[in-house]
Motif scaffolding. Structure first.
Motif, PDB file in Angstrom:
ATOM      1  N   PRO A  43       0.767  -1.240   0.000  1.00  0.00           N
ATOM      2  CA  PRO A  43       0.000   0.000   0.000  1.00  0.00           C
ATOM      3  C   PRO A  43       0.800   1.292   0.000  1.00  0.00           C
ATOM      4  O   PRO A  43       0.299   2.306   0.425  1.00  0.00           O
ATOM      5  N   SER A  44       2.020   1.306  -0.464  1.00  0.00           N
ATOM      6  CA  SER A  44       2.822   2.519  -0.367  1.00  0.00           C
ATOM      7  C   SER A  44       2.376   3.594  -1.343  1.00  0.00           C
ATOM      8  O   SER A  44       2.742   4.740  -1.207  1.00  0.00           O
ATOM      9  N   ASP A  45       1.624   3.245  -2.344  1.00  0.00           N
ATOM     10  CA  ASP A  45       1.205   4.221  -3.342  1.00  0.00           C
ATOM     11  C   ASP A  45      -0.241   3.931  -3.694  1.00  0.00           C
ATOM     12  O   ASP A  45      -0.524   2.947  -4.343  1.00  0.00           O
ATOM     13  N   ASN A  46      -1.160   4.792  -3.280  1.00  0.00           N
ATOM     14  CA  ASN A  46      -2.559   4.490  -3.508  1.00  0.00           C
ATOM     15  C   ASN A  46      -3.104   5.109  -4.790  1.00  0.00           C
ATOM     16  O   ASN A  46      -4.293   5.126  -5.006  1.00  0.00           O
ATOM     17  N   ARG A  47      -2.240   5.606  -5.667  1.00  0.00           N
ATOM     18  CA  ARG A  47      -2.717   6.188  -6.919  1.00  0.00           C
ATOM     19  C   ARG A  47      -3.363   5.153  -7.826  1.00  0.00           C
ATOM     20  O   ARG A  47      -4.061   5.483  -8.747  1.00  0.00           O
ATOM     21  N   ALA A  48      -3.141   3.876  -7.567  1.00  0.00           N
ATOM     22  CA  ALA A  48      -3.713   2.836  -8.404  1.00  0.00           C
ATOM     23  C   ALA A  48      -5.204   2.671  -8.159  1.00  0.00           C
ATOM     24  O   ALA A  48      -5.853   1.946  -8.858  1.00  0.00           O
ATOM     25  N   GLY A  49      -5.756   3.361  -7.173  1.00  0.00           N
ATOM     26  CA  GLY A  49      -7.177   3.295  -6.973  1.00  0.00           C
ATOM     27  C   GLY A  49      -7.595   2.803  -5.608  1.00  0.00           C
ATOM     28  O   GLY A  49      -8.768   2.727  -5.324  1.00  0.00           O
ATOM     29  N   GLY A  50      -6.668   2.485  -4.752  1.00  0.00           N
ATOM     30  CA  GLY A  50      -7.029   2.040  -3.415  1.00  0.00           C
ATOM     31  C   GLY A  50      -5.799   1.738  -2.599  1.00  0.00           C
ATOM     32  O   GLY A  50      -4.782   1.337  -3.135  1.00  0.00           O
ATOM     33  N   TRP A  51      -5.880   1.914  -1.315  1.00  0.00           N
ATOM     34  CA  TRP A  51      -4.716   1.729  -0.456  1.00  0.00           C
ATOM     35  C   TRP A  51      -4.140   0.341  -0.534  1.00  0.00           C
ATOM     36  O   TRP A  51      -2.947   0.155  -0.402  1.00  0.00           O
ATOM     37  N   PHE A  52      -4.947  -0.655  -0.714  1.00  0.00           N
ATOM     38  CA  PHE A  52      -4.426  -2.007  -0.714  1.00  0.00           C
ATOM     39  C   PHE A  52      -4.467  -2.639  -2.090  1.00  0.00           C
ATOM     40  O   PHE A  52      -4.574  -3.833  -2.253  1.00  0.00           O
ATOM     41  N   MET A  53      -4.349  -1.822  -3.118  1.00  0.00           N
ATOM     42  CA  MET A  53      -4.255  -2.300  -4.492  1.00  0.00           C
ATOM     43  C   MET A  53      -2.779  -2.294  -4.882  1.00  0.00           C
ATOM     44  O   MET A  53      -2.025  -1.444  -4.442  1.00  0.00           O
ATOM     45  N   SER A  54      -2.352  -3.211  -5.684  1.00  0.00           N
ATOM     46  CA  SER A  54      -0.955  -3.293  -6.088  1.00  0.00           C
ATOM     47  C   SER A  54      -0.493  -1.979  -6.696  1.00  0.00           C
ATOM     48  O   SER A  54      -1.192  -1.378  -7.495  1.00  0.00           O
ATOM     49  N   SER A  55       0.695  -1.550  -6.318  1.00  0.00           N
ATOM     50  CA  SER A  55       1.234  -0.309  -6.860  1.00  0.00           C
ATOM     51  C   SER A  55       2.394  -0.577  -7.811  1.00  0.00           C
ATOM     52  O   SER A  55       3.178   0.304  -8.083  1.00  0.00           O
ATOM     53  N   THR A  56       2.518  -1.799  -8.288  1.00  0.00           N
ATOM     54  CA  THR A  56       3.608  -2.135  -9.193  1.00  0.00           C
ATOM     55  C   THR A  56       3.586  -1.205 -10.404  1.00  0.00           C
ATOM     56  O   THR A  56       2.551  -1.003 -11.024  1.00  0.00           O
ATOM     57  N   ILE A  57       4.747  -0.645 -10.703  1.00  0.00           N
ATOM     58  CA  ILE A  57       4.890   0.273 -11.830  1.00  0.00           C
ATOM     59  C   ILE A  57       5.603  -0.452 -12.966  1.00  0.00           C
ATOM     60  O   ILE A  57       6.675  -1.030 -12.765  1.00  0.00           O
ATOM     61  N   THR A  58       5.008  -0.414 -14.146  1.00  0.00           N
ATOM     62  CA  THR A  58       5.639  -0.963 -15.343  1.00  0.00           C
ATOM     63  C   THR A  58       6.162   0.211 -16.166  1.00  0.00           C
ATOM     64  O   THR A  58       5.418   1.137 -16.485  1.00  0.00           O
ATOM     65  N   HIS A  59       7.442   0.155 -16.490  1.00  0.00           N
ATOM     66  CA  HIS A  59       8.158   1.224 -17.191  1.00  0.00           C
ATOM     67  C   HIS A  59       8.597   0.642 -18.538  1.00  0.00           C
ATOM     68  O   HIS A  59       9.413  -0.275 -18.578  1.00  0.00           O
ATOM     69  N   ILE A  60       8.016   1.137 -19.625  1.00  0.00           N
ATOM     70  CA  ILE A  60       8.314   0.622 -20.961  1.00  0.00           C
ATOM     71  C   ILE A  60       9.196   1.626 -21.694  1.00  0.00           C
ATOM     72  O   ILE A  60       8.878   2.810 -21.746  1.00  0.00           O
ATOM     73  N   VAL A  61      10.301   1.139 -22.235  1.00  0.00           N
ATOM     74  CA  VAL A  61      11.243   1.986 -22.957  1.00  0.00           C
ATOM     75  C   VAL A  61      11.394   1.428 -24.373  1.00  0.00           C
ATOM     76  O   VAL A  61      11.701   0.252 -24.553  1.00  0.00           O
ATOM     77  N   LEU A  62      11.173   2.289 -25.366  1.00  0.00           N
ATOM     78  CA  LEU A  62      11.282   1.902 -26.776  1.00  0.00           C
ATOM     79  C   LEU A  62      12.381   2.725 -27.428  1.00  0.00           C
ATOM     80  O   LEU A  62      12.425   3.945 -27.264  1.00  0.00           O
ATOM     81  N   PHE A  63      13.267   2.057 -28.156  1.00  0.00           N
ATOM     82  CA  PHE A  63      14.383   2.729 -28.817  1.00  0.00           C
ATOM     83  C   PHE A  63      14.273   2.623 -30.331  1.00  0.00           C
ATOM     84  O   PHE A  63      13.867   1.603 -30.872  1.00  0.00           O
ATOM     85  N   PHE A 149      24.066   6.945 -29.739  1.00  0.00           N
ATOM     86  CA  PHE A 149      23.670   5.850 -30.616  1.00  0.00           C
ATOM     87  C   PHE A 149      22.164   5.710 -30.784  1.00  0.00           C
ATOM     88  O   PHE A 149      21.697   4.883 -31.564  1.00  0.00           O
ATOM     89  N   VAL A 150      21.415   6.515 -30.049  1.00  0.00           N
ATOM     90  CA  VAL A 150      19.961   6.400 -30.068  1.00  0.00           C
ATOM     91  C   VAL A 150      19.360   7.617 -30.758  1.00  0.00           C
ATOM     92  O   VAL A 150      19.647   8.751 -30.411  1.00  0.00           O
ATOM     93  N   GLU A 151      18.525   7.350 -31.753  1.00  0.00           N
ATOM     94  CA  GLU A 151      17.861   8.429 -32.475  1.00  0.00           C
ATOM     95  C   GLU A 151      16.591   8.886 -31.765  1.00  0.00           C
ATOM     96  O   GLU A 151      16.267  10.070 -31.748  1.00  0.00           O
ATOM     97  N   LYS A 152      15.861   7.919 -31.205  1.00  0.00           N
ATOM     98  CA  LYS A 152      14.587   8.248 -30.563  1.00  0.00           C
ATOM     99  C   LYS A 152      14.345   7.315 -29.379  1.00  0.00           C
ATOM    100  O   LYS A 152      14.643   6.126 -29.454  1.00  0.00           O
ATOM    101  N   VAL A 153      13.824   7.882 -28.291  1.00  0.00           N
ATOM    102  CA  VAL A 153      13.433   7.098 -27.121  1.00  0.00           C
ATOM    103  C   VAL A 153      11.985   7.460 -26.790  1.00  0.00           C
ATOM    104  O   VAL A 153      11.639   8.642 -26.738  1.00  0.00           O
ATOM    105  N   THR A 154      11.165   6.455 -26.567  1.00  0.00           N
ATOM    106  CA  THR A 154       9.795   6.660 -26.109  1.00  0.00           C
ATOM    107  C   THR A 154       9.632   5.884 -24.804  1.00  0.00           C
ATOM    108  O   THR A 154      10.041   4.730 -24.720  1.00  0.00           O
ATOM    109  N   VAL A 155       9.069   6.542 -23.803  1.00  0.00           N
ATOM    110  CA  VAL A 155       8.880   5.909 -22.498  1.00  0.00           C
ATOM    111  C   VAL A 155       7.414   6.040 -22.093  1.00  0.00           C
ATOM    112  O   VAL A 155       6.830   7.117 -22.208  1.00  0.00           O
ATOM    113  N   VAL A 156       6.850   4.931 -21.630  1.00  0.00           N
ATOM    114  CA  VAL A 156       5.485   4.911 -21.108  1.00  0.00           C
ATOM    115  C   VAL A 156       5.510   4.132 -19.799  1.00  0.00           C
ATOM    116  O   VAL A 156       6.076   3.045 -19.743  1.00  0.00           O
ATOM    117  N   ASP A 157       4.931   4.707 -18.757  1.00  0.00           N
ATOM    118  CA  ASP A 157       4.823   4.029 -17.463  1.00  0.00           C
ATOM    119  C   ASP A 157       3.349   3.861 -17.117  1.00  0.00           C
ATOM    120  O   ASP A 157       2.528   4.704 -17.482  1.00  0.00           O
TER     121      ASP A 157
END
Length: 163
Positions: A43-63, A149-157
């Motif tokens: 419950p450390s982060d309740n932005r997911a919709g509730g205090w006891f909802m999983s707060s796992t953050i998925t960080h997607i990086v595209l190159f 070496f990277v032309e473009k980076v896109t990040v979505v969390d």
């Protein structure tokens, strides 16, 4: 709880409240609430919709790598990215990245927009993701090293289930 003495009920409520506070504040850093016995409810982060909802953050990086990067350089960069799981540690030298996966695009849809490689990084909390993105010296060095070496980076969390 018919027939239970009021002082026993008060004691039971106090014990349950203390256990709840341990799960919520986790003063010893034990991550009790994320153990497999209880489920994935930290419950450390309740932005997911509730205090006891999983707060796992998925960080997607595209190159999209520059054409001049070359296959060997791209392989080295990709291997280094995957290696961040062990190299990125807290101030107490504990790894904090739950999982990293990634590879070269192989989608037949043709909707990549020139992006060639994807990486998925999972964090237990938003605070860990924020540390990784903004402060972790190993990650900061990695970003600086691959810049030429990277032309473009896109990040979505995202937090799973938070829409």
């Amino acid at each position: 709880m018919r027939g239970v003495q009021p002082h026993v009920l008060r004691l039971l409520v106090a014990i349950l409240a203390a256990v709840g506070l341990l799960f919520f504040f986790d003063p010893l850093g034990l991550r009790l609430a994320s153990s497999s016995a209880i489920g994935n409810f930290y419950p450390s982060d309740n932005r997911a919709g509730g205090w006891f909802m999983s707060s796992t953050i998925t960080h997607i990086v595209l190159f999209k790598f520059k054409a001049s990067a070359g296959a060997d350089r791209i392989h080295t960069i990709s291997s280094r990215f995957l290696g961040l799981k062990e190299q990125c540690v807290t101030m107490t030298q504990q790894p904090y990245i739950r999982k990293i996966s990634g590879g070269r695009d192989n989608s037949p849809e043709g909707l990549q927009g020139g992006l060639t490689h994807a990486f998925v990084v999972e964090f237990e909390t938003a605070a860990e993701r924020d540390y990784y993105v903004n402060l972790d010296p190993v990650h900061q060095s990695f970003k600086k090293d691959i810049e030429p070496f990277v032309e473009k980076v896109t990040v979505v969390d995202f937090t799973n289930g938070a829409f």
